[in-house]
Design an enzyme around this catalytic site. Sequence first.
Site, PDB file in Angstrom:
ATOM      1  N   ASP A 486       0.806  -1.225   0.000  1.00 41.40           N
ATOM      2  CA  ASP A 486       0.000   0.000   0.000  1.00 41.40           C
ATOM      3  C   ASP A 486       0.836   1.271   0.000  1.00 41.40           C
ATOM      4  O   ASP A 486       0.333   2.359  -0.241  1.00 41.40           O
ATOM      5  CB  ASP A 486      -0.831   0.030   1.289  1.00 41.40           C
TER       6      ASP A 486
HETATM    7  C1  GLC Z   1      -0.666   2.788   5.851  1.00 40.37           C
HETATM    8  C2  GLC Z   1       0.127   1.606   6.349  1.00 40.37           C
HETATM    9  C3  GLC Z   1      -0.076   0.404   5.502  1.00 40.37           C
HETATM   10  C4  GLC Z   1      -1.541   0.176   5.326  1.00 40.37           C
HETATM   11  C5  GLC Z   1      -2.256   1.433   4.821  1.00 40.37           C
HETATM   12  C6  GLC Z   1      -3.732   1.187   4.754  1.00 40.37           C
HETATM   13  O1  GLC Z   1      -0.226   3.171   4.614  1.00 40.37           O
HETATM   14  O2  GLC Z   1       1.501   1.879   6.399  1.00 40.37           O
HETATM   15  O3  GLC Z   1       0.549  -0.705   6.084  1.00 40.37           O
HETATM   16  O4  GLC Z   1      -1.747  -0.861   4.426  1.00 40.37           O
HETATM   17  O5  GLC Z   1      -2.013   2.474   5.704  1.00 40.37           O
HETATM   18  O6  GLC Z   1      -4.444   2.278   4.323  1.00 40.37           O
HETATM   19  C1  GLC Z   2      -1.408  -3.490   5.527  1.00 41.70           C
HETATM   20  C2  GLC Z   2      -2.661  -3.571   4.699  1.00 41.70           C
HETATM   21  C3  GLC Z   2      -2.504  -4.535   3.558  1.00 41.70           C
HETATM   22  C4  GLC Z   2      -1.249  -4.255   2.802  1.00 41.70           C
HETATM   23  C5  GLC Z   2      -0.041  -4.219   3.724  1.00 41.70           C
HETATM   24  C6  GLC Z   2       1.228  -3.833   3.020  1.00 41.70           C
HETATM   25  O1  GLC Z   2      -1.245  -4.674   6.242  1.00 41.70           O
HETATM   26  O2  GLC Z   2      -3.770  -3.932   5.494  1.00 41.70           O
HETATM   27  O3  GLC Z   2      -3.614  -4.451   2.698  1.00 41.70           O
HETATM   28  O4  GLC Z   2      -1.098  -5.220   1.829  1.00 41.70           O
HETATM   29  O5  GLC Z   2      -0.270  -3.282   4.751  1.00 41.70           O
HETATM   30  O6  GLC Z   2       1.247  -2.498   2.658  1.00 41.70           O
END
Ligand code: GLC
Ligand code: GLC
Length: 807
Positions: A486
């Site tokens: 993400d």
């Molecule tokens: C933030 C977190 C990430 C997560 C995302 C969800 O970017 O670092 O881990 O997946 O929020 O919106």
């Molecule tokens: C968080 C989010 C997941 C994403 C991950 C890596 O765990 O929930 O959707 O894949 O971060 O960014």
Amino acid sequence: MKYGFFDDIKREYVIETPFTPLPWINYLGSNEFFGLISNTGGGYCFYRDAKLRRLTRYRYNNVMRDTGGRMYYINDGTSVWSPAYLPAKTEPDSYKCRHGLGYTIFESAKNGIESELTCFVPVSDNCEINRLVLKNNSGDRKKVSLVSAVEFCLWNAADDGTNFQRNYNIGEVEVEDRVIYHKTEYRERRNHYAFYSVNRSTTGFDTDLDTFLGKFSDYSLPQTVASGKSANSTAHGWSPIGSFRLEYDLSPGEEIETVFILGYIELPKSEKWDGEAAGGIINKRPAKMLIDRYSNAESITNELKKLSENWNDLLGKFVAETGDSKLDRMVNIWNQYQCMITFNMSRSASYYESGQGRGMGFRDSCQDLLGFVHIVPERARERILDIAAIQFENGGAWHQYQPLTKRGNADAGMGFNDDPLWLIGCTHAYISETGDYSILDELVPFENKEGSEKPLFEHLRASFNYTLNNLGPHNLPLIGRADWNDCLNLNCFSEEPGESFQTCANIESQAESVFIAGMFVLYGTKYAELCIKRGEADEAVKAKEAVAQMSGAVLKHGWDGDWFIRAYDSNGDKVGSKECNDGKIFIEPQGMCIMAGIGIEGGEAKRALAAAKQHLTFEYGTCLVAPAYKEYHLNLGEISSYPPGYKENGSVFCHNNPWLSIAEVMVGNADEAFEIYRRICPAYIEDISDIHRTEPYVYSQTIAGKEAPTSGEAKNSWLTGTAAWTYVNISQYLLGVRPELDGLRVNPCLPESYDDITVKRMFRGAIYNITFKRSKEKGLWADGIKIDTGIVPEAPENSIVNVLCKM
Ligand code: GLC
Ligand code: GLC
């Protein structure tokens, strides 16, 4: 250093001190009513949706202080103490917190009074029960007073924490016969209330927080507790609470049991009131009936038994005996338990997920299902259909939905280009588990729009085509807002503090993801398998061709010489390449491409795995990226916003470690595959709980990476895709018992030291008793008959199949 121990017989983790590095929590409830409970009694309760139906309040930004929860004050005349240590903070003479499956028990003692507090949510009632047994072990007669308290949340947790100008006016309660009813907003649009009851006669109560605490006091010693007298207060606005006072006179050896219930009642509109609505008297009958069901000691004991039997059933689907107690307890108890919790909670409610923001994620829920589908396949089926309903006709999808409404959540947006492919992955896993192809015919709407219903299979087709319709200049998939990572935001270019990296205005770009390419190969192949089963041979051929082309594109444009690159950014420059200064190598494409089988034949896979080990792996796990980004990069987004070694910027992001372990299995490297598993596995690192800090019985999202000042420190425990993927890895790849469309594949990949293993696997209604033995002669036998396909075919329901695997 350890703070407790595993009790495998009882399936508990027993914590021996309240002073754990962080609150170590457990989850109560498995259907609709849930409670989070820490080893000091903290946490909160809610009904179905942690944001919209919150029963008790949680004070945020407060993890370490851990205030709130279930509060009890025992006053024996010399000191005021709490069975869970908090809130009174008087050190008991002895203390134990037993976190079990769906319950938590506190055993403590002070000044000759022994207390046992059992907290659980019954299997089929919407309430949390707290049973407190006090025993006088002192040899003298003891007068003891007991004060209890819970603080109500005004339902919508987000509004409760912000909209004070309204909220300080609306709190309402009723008190009658040892029951406090929390009925805020019931006079208008709510058809539900909460209650808090006790089963013995009281000598006082309170429902107004400020009266209960007194000016400038806090929960450690409320004025009403210190003064020995409850105020019998009625809340009118401000903060409604439920508190009871009870007095006991205990002779030596005497034991007394008291039951507190926090419950949730929902009523049809026409039955809301007792008499006229204007009279404001709520219909208490359903609450009283619920309370009656738990009115004696026996009913509670029975209910606890039911809970334990329920877990026997749930965990009985896969039981391994490996000769390694750490492995057994993870596989048979804690990993599966965490899979159940993540399936229920998604990323909504934990000590680190506020329960207010993140609904059910499209990709998260699809992946959580992979570790859950064998436990309750019917619920997995339902979930798949819910998820598919937030997909668009072009195959794209809302990124999240709210569990109560099941509607896509516009705030979280769309255009995360990995999302659609996960739907193929989880549907394939569901059918492999159950053999139930009928799910593919279920009519599911697009974007929840009435009239748009198509068979689920059409959703999978749309998912598959979505990738093909969104290819970039190297014929690799466009990344969109982000893929699994993400925080790798190649289209965002945000210079505005606080702006969301995921949903801020996108620039039009051609950034491509090698990771999604790997996913396409993995799940495109599974899509082709489903096409064949449905008699769509042409579509299967087309799909296989597209998959082969994608593999080719990865090897041509996604191979960097020693590992797979991560992406092309919006300028067409490589991300995750030896050409980069920071961020030279990422874990995700190594794991995903090799899981998909790319580069196994040509040797690229082995080289990539060696590179990952060399650059990313250290004693605490395998980091997401190395070297971590040292400064903020406009063209990379959130990943570079984190300090080096944290979160996506080079922590051990546990979710993707099992991918790498599976990749090692794919190339036959059992030792390193197991090492990757072991390095982050809670039971194996229990001894470094002081460094790891989060619960030693569940996975956390991240462990600070090798470039972090606090390397080895985990954060964000419980709600992580690590649970499901680890379970897939250990059960299906390392132990090698893998459901496939045509039956149960048995093909372990374990270090030499593992020998003489048994696995009991329930599969499509039959029991498979599998024995693994080391031997020169390799092979697989089912009921004495040699199997050459590697797959034990589906057996008739209720039959028992004895499988022998010589490894
Ligand atoms: C933030 C977190 C990430 C997560 C995302 C969800 O970017 O670092 O881990 O997946 O929020 O919106
Ligand atoms: C968080 C989010 C997941 C994403 C991950 C890596 O765990 O929930 O959707 O894949 O971060 O960014």
